[in-house]
Design a protein around this motif. Sequence first.
Motif, short mmCIF file in Angstrom:
data_model
loop_
_atom_site.label_atom_id
_atom_site.label_comp_id
_atom_site.label_asym_id
_atom_site.label_seq_id
_atom_site.Cartn_x
_atom_site.Cartn_y
_atom_site.Cartn_z
N LYS A 1 0.76 -1.09 0.05
CA LYS A 1 0.05 -0.02 0.01
C LYS A 1 0.69 1.08 0.14
N ASP A 2 0.42 2.26 -0.81
CA ASP A 2 1.09 3.45 -0.85
C ASP A 2 0.55 4.36 0.31
N PHE A 3 1.44 4.77 1.27
CA PHE A 3 1.26 5.48 2.29
C PHE A 3 1.43 7.11 2.01
N SER A 4 2.20 7.17 1.00
CA SER A 4 2.58 8.68 0.56
C SER A 4 1.33 9.46 0.35
N GLU A 5 0.19 9.01 0.14
CA GLU A 5 -0.67 9.94 -0.22
C GLU A 5 -1.60 10.38 0.89
N TYR A 6 -1.22 9.96 2.17
CA TYR A 6 -1.78 10.18 3.25
C TYR A 6 -1.21 11.28 4.25
N ASP A 7 -1.92 11.98 4.86
CA ASP A 7 -1.28 12.94 5.95
C ASP A 7 -0.97 12.54 7.19
N VAL A 8 -2.14 11.53 7.62
CA VAL A 8 -2.10 10.73 8.94
C VAL A 8 -2.15 9.13 8.69
N VAL A 9 -1.65 8.65 9.80
CA VAL A 9 -2.05 7.10 10.00
C VAL A 9 -2.45 6.83 11.24
N PHE A 10 -3.69 6.38 11.58
CA PHE A 10 -4.19 6.02 12.74
C PHE A 10 -4.15 4.67 13.02
N HIS A 11 -3.17 4.28 13.75
CA HIS A 11 -2.87 2.85 14.06
C HIS A 11 -3.58 2.43 15.31
N VAL A 12 -4.68 1.42 14.99
CA VAL A 12 -5.43 0.81 15.88
C VAL A 12 -5.16 -0.80 15.64
N ALA A 13 -4.60 -1.16 14.58
CA ALA A 13 -4.59 -2.64 14.47
C ALA A 13 -3.77 -3.47 15.44
N GLY A 14 -4.38 -4.34 16.21
CA GLY A 14 -3.60 -4.93 17.16
C GLY A 14 -4.63 -5.99 17.85
N ILE A 15 -3.99 -6.60 18.94
CA ILE A 15 -4.99 -7.48 19.84
C ILE A 15 -5.13 -6.83 21.16
N ALA A 16 -6.54 -6.56 20.90
CA ALA A 16 -7.06 -5.53 22.07
C ALA A 16 -7.61 -6.40 23.31
N HIS A 17 -7.64 -7.42 23.49
CA HIS A 17 -8.04 -8.20 24.60
C HIS A 17 -7.12 -8.64 25.48
N VAL A 18 -6.98 -8.80 26.84
CA VAL A 18 -5.91 -9.30 27.90
C VAL A 18 -6.37 -10.79 27.79
N SER A 19 -5.29 -11.42 27.80
CA SER A 19 -5.21 -13.01 27.95
C SER A 19 -4.05 -13.39 28.61
N SER A 20 -4.18 -14.46 29.47
CA SER A 20 -3.19 -14.93 30.50
C SER A 20 -2.58 -16.42 29.90
N ASP A 21 -3.15 -16.64 28.68
CA ASP A 21 -2.40 -17.83 28.01
C ASP A 21 -1.02 -17.78 27.68
N PRO A 22 -0.19 -18.42 28.11
CA PRO A 22 1.21 -18.05 27.66
C PRO A 22 1.55 -18.55 26.46
N LYS A 23 0.78 -19.07 25.52
CA LYS A 23 0.78 -19.54 24.14
C LYS A 23 0.66 -18.21 23.30
N MET A 24 -0.15 -17.27 24.04
CA MET A 24 -0.55 -16.15 23.17
C MET A 24 0.69 -15.00 23.29
N GLU A 25 1.64 -15.13 23.91
CA GLU A 25 2.65 -14.27 24.28
C GLU A 25 3.38 -13.79 23.26
N ASP A 26 3.66 -14.79 22.37
CA ASP A 26 4.57 -14.12 21.15
C ASP A 26 3.74 -13.50 20.19
N MET A 27 2.48 -13.91 20.11
CA MET A 27 1.46 -13.20 19.14
C MET A 27 1.54 -11.80 19.58
N TYR A 28 1.19 -11.60 20.89
CA TYR A 28 1.05 -10.16 21.34
C TYR A 28 2.02 -9.25 20.96
N TYR A 29 3.49 -9.85 21.20
CA TYR A 29 4.46 -8.98 20.69
C TYR A 29 4.69 -8.66 19.30
#
Length: 290
Positions: free
Chosen positions: A43-71
């Motif tokens: 994707k060409d970002f050069s046409e944008y003035d602003v990037v609003f970054h909300v992509a991510g894992i939003a919930h809290v998990s205590s599953d150690p198997k998920m740790e690498d994915m969070y980072y």
Amino acid sequence: MKKILITGSNSYVGTCLEKWLDNYPDRYSIDSISLRNNLWKKKDFSEYDVVFHVAGIAHVSSDPKMEDMYYKVNRDLTIETAEKAKVEGVKQFIFMSSIIVYGDSSSNKRVIDRNTVPTPSNFYGNSKLLAEEGINPLESDEFKVVILRPPMIYGKGSKGNYPRLAKVAQKLPVFPDIENQRSMLHIDNLCEFVRIIIENEENGIFFPQNSDYVKTSEMVKLIAEMHGKKIKLVKIFNPVLKALGNNIGIVNKVFGNLVYEMSLSDYKENYRIRNLEESIIETEEIEWQI
């Protein structure tokens, strides 16, 4: 006209912001993109003035198997997106972090001020903090970095504790009356804050919140009353709940204390367009019968 790219095309906050900015068709042009695969890298970002970054894992998990994915998602993907935005000439990068970087709520009074040092208590909070630390060095006169650390966000269609409490408010005849304070942020207040931050081409760390702290029991009672339900607040359960608070996560989440010092959230322009009662009406979509 400012051109804005929202990462996280199906995210709650991203979708709400896009709808909010659509109210200003002559001032903002908005696109959204998913980062779930590597196609976004083309994707060409050069046409944008602003990037609003909300992509991510939003919930809290205590599953150690998920740790690498969070980072991988919350830290690495954020840094990679910011680096691409800077290289391609984007002027402002806004990152949705969280109050979670300060750790959990407490059964005792807990107030965060400018001198409070972030102390994440889980890998979700730590991944957000490390993302902040990774993008801050990218800041320059030409590339403004904004970090938002909102408290619990709620609104129509939101997920998490609020909709659970709203269901409880309409079903239970009684609810524990525990003295606690929480910072919260209605989605409309957040969207207006982001709009102003974009308009003013800001940089730095911000702590938006509602104009009032929330006591859980009072909020539950307000929700019930707006649905024509009666709910009685009682203190009989308080000793047991307080004893369990430090040991059972859900009790601490519902009745714990965690607030920003109110002055920390002040801004030169008003973004708090909904007070608590108005925000509940908006969230529950209550239609008054005349």
